[in-house]
Write a protein that holds these residues in place. Sequence first.
Motif, PDB file in Angstrom:
ATOM      1  N   ASN A  42       0.809  -1.211   0.000  1.00 51.47           N
ATOM      2  CA  ASN A  42       0.000   0.000   0.000  1.00 51.47           C
ATOM      3  C   ASN A  42       0.850   1.273   0.000  1.00 51.47           C
ATOM      4  O   ASN A  42       1.541   1.551   0.970  1.00 51.47           O
ATOM      5  N   PRO A  43       0.806   2.066  -1.068  1.00 49.52           N
ATOM      6  CA  PRO A  43       1.537   3.340  -1.083  1.00 49.52           C
ATOM      7  C   PRO A  43       1.052   4.277   0.024  1.00 49.52           C
ATOM      8  O   PRO A  43      -0.064   4.144   0.530  1.00 49.52           O
ATOM      9  N   ALA A  44       1.889   5.232   0.379  1.00 47.95           N
ATOM     10  CA  ALA A  44       1.565   6.158   1.462  1.00 47.95           C
ATOM     11  C   ALA A  44       0.252   6.880   1.186  1.00 47.95           C
ATOM     12  O   ALA A  44       0.036   7.433   0.107  1.00 47.95           O
ATOM     13  N   GLY A  45      -0.644   6.845   2.165  1.00 51.28           N
ATOM     14  CA  GLY A  45      -1.885   7.583   2.084  1.00 51.28           C
ATOM     15  C   GLY A  45      -2.940   7.020   1.159  1.00 51.28           C
ATOM     16  O   GLY A  45      -3.994   7.644   0.965  1.00 51.28           O
ATOM     17  N   ASP A  46      -2.729   5.841   0.598  1.00 54.97           N
ATOM     18  CA  ASP A  46      -3.658   5.296  -0.399  1.00 54.97           C
ATOM     19  C   ASP A  46      -4.862   4.645   0.279  1.00 54.97           C
ATOM     20  O   ASP A  46      -4.719   3.696   1.044  1.00 54.97           O
ATOM     21  N   LEU A  64       3.964 -10.849   2.315  1.00 51.99           N
ATOM     22  CA  LEU A  64       5.410 -10.961   2.122  1.00 51.99           C
ATOM     23  C   LEU A  64       6.184  -9.719   2.552  1.00 51.99           C
ATOM     24  O   LEU A  64       7.321  -9.528   2.159  1.00 51.99           O
ATOM     25  N   GLY A  65       5.570  -8.866   3.379  1.00 53.84           N
ATOM     26  CA  GLY A  65       6.279  -7.720   3.930  1.00 53.84           C
ATOM     27  C   GLY A  65       6.065  -6.440   3.171  1.00 53.84           C
ATOM     28  O   GLY A  65       5.613  -6.435   2.030  1.00 53.84           O
ATOM     29  N   ASP A  66       6.447  -5.318   3.813  1.00 54.60           N
ATOM     30  CA  ASP A  66       6.160  -3.973   3.313  1.00 54.60           C
ATOM     31  C   ASP A  66       4.664  -3.829   3.056  1.00 54.60           C
ATOM     32  O   ASP A  66       4.209  -3.621   1.932  1.00 54.60           O
ATOM     33  N   PHE A  67       3.928  -3.919   4.152  1.00 53.68           N
ATOM     34  CA  PHE A  67       2.481  -3.803   4.074  1.00 53.68           C
ATOM     35  C   PHE A  67       2.063  -2.379   3.709  1.00 53.68           C
ATOM     36  O   PHE A  67       1.005  -2.175   3.116  1.00 53.68           O
ATOM     37  N   TRP A  81      -3.853   0.925   5.459  1.00 54.03           N
ATOM     38  CA  TRP A  81      -3.814  -0.492   5.075  1.00 54.03           C
ATOM     39  C   TRP A  81      -5.164  -1.169   5.317  1.00 54.03           C
ATOM     40  O   TRP A  81      -5.680  -1.886   4.461  1.00 54.03           O
ATOM     41  N   THR A  82      -5.763  -0.904   6.469  1.00 58.56           N
ATOM     42  CA  THR A  82      -6.994  -1.613   6.836  1.00 58.56           C
ATOM     43  C   THR A  82      -8.151  -1.387   5.869  1.00 58.56           C
ATOM     44  O   THR A  82      -8.847  -2.351   5.509  1.00 58.56           O
ATOM     45  N   ASN A 117      12.558  -1.471   7.567  1.00 62.41           N
ATOM     46  CA  ASN A 117      12.312  -0.063   7.288  1.00 62.41           C
ATOM     47  C   ASN A 117      10.833   0.303   7.163  1.00 62.41           C
ATOM     48  O   ASN A 117      10.292   0.993   8.015  1.00 62.41           O
ATOM     49  N   HIS A 118      10.156  -0.163   6.098  1.00 59.43           N
ATOM     50  CA  HIS A 118       8.777   0.269   5.883  1.00 59.43           C
ATOM     51  C   HIS A 118       7.837  -0.324   6.926  1.00 59.43           C
ATOM     52  O   HIS A 118       6.817   0.283   7.264  1.00 59.43           O
TER      53      HIS A 118
END
Length: 333
Positions: free
Chosen positions: A54-58, A87-90, A104-105, A122-123
């Motif tokens: 999920n990109p930032a703020g999407d 697989l990470g970087d949610f 994300w939710t 990191n993310h």
Amino acid sequence: MPHRSTPIPAPPLVAVAAAVAVLLALVVAGCTSPPNPPPSPVPDVHLAAVGDMNPAGDVDPGSPSGRNGAAIAKLVETNGIDAFLGLGDFQYDTGNCDGYVKYWTPLWGGALPKLYWVSAPNHDWEPGRNEDLDNFMNGQCPGAPEKSAINQERGFISNGEPYSKDFGTWHVAFLSSALWRYDKGAAAAATTWLDKDLGAAKDDGKHLAVVYHEPYYTSDTAEHGRAADQKPWIDVMWKYRVRLTLSGSQHNYERSCPVNNADKCVDDGMTAFQVSTGGIDLRPFTSKPKYIAKRFSDTHGFLRLTLHGDGSFDWTFVPTTGQSTDSGSRSAP
């Protein structure tokens, strides 16, 4: 006159044969037990997998992230899959509770009831900066009380903590590649854990798979290359002849040939899938290792896997934004 007895007529041959058959059946029934029924077939295991979601703020349901999240949530709702492997970087915000709850939710929350997750660098998790992924997955972030599938089964799981799970005749180990960045001692301990975990599962007759975020078998991009520090994990996977691996991070899709720990295509190697097409912007490749059999960087989507009881498996990449795809089968060992 001498007395003559009346001869008794012989029974018909048909009646004799029938009587003999009855006697034989009684003898056999008394000497043998009924045959055992054939064993019930082991059910297939159906999985979906993707990372880098999920990109930032999407929060747009029509975005690549929104389309993927909705498609996987539908599979969860209809029991079309047994598990979703995250697989990470949610997400690509800071990685605190607010980001998971607000962004994300709304797009991916429907996948939580069947979600098995790994913490990525990191993310999702960097000690001292963003440490809420494990709290979120355990339903401890305000406004998001639902727990992931693995947390429902086992309770709280810390960022970086390895764990494993049996799905039918398959044994899947989950590893946090963040350990190699932030805690080399913990990464070494995870290597020892992996050796014992896979060894016990192999002795138990299981077919083996491993999930981790940063890929070892991968093409370079402008941002990332191979996670070479994870070679000790790869050596352990090869030792026990892991059948398949799943990772993310590169923002594209790749599948290897069955490959060993020396980058050679071999019959008993690992099929390595790198699936980081969950919704973040995609990256082109800047190299092509010989062990990469299929790749593309122009399509968002997710991987569906069917694991069979004999160790064979089928795969299909499901495109949700774009046209590229990949499918195939690997036979039993």
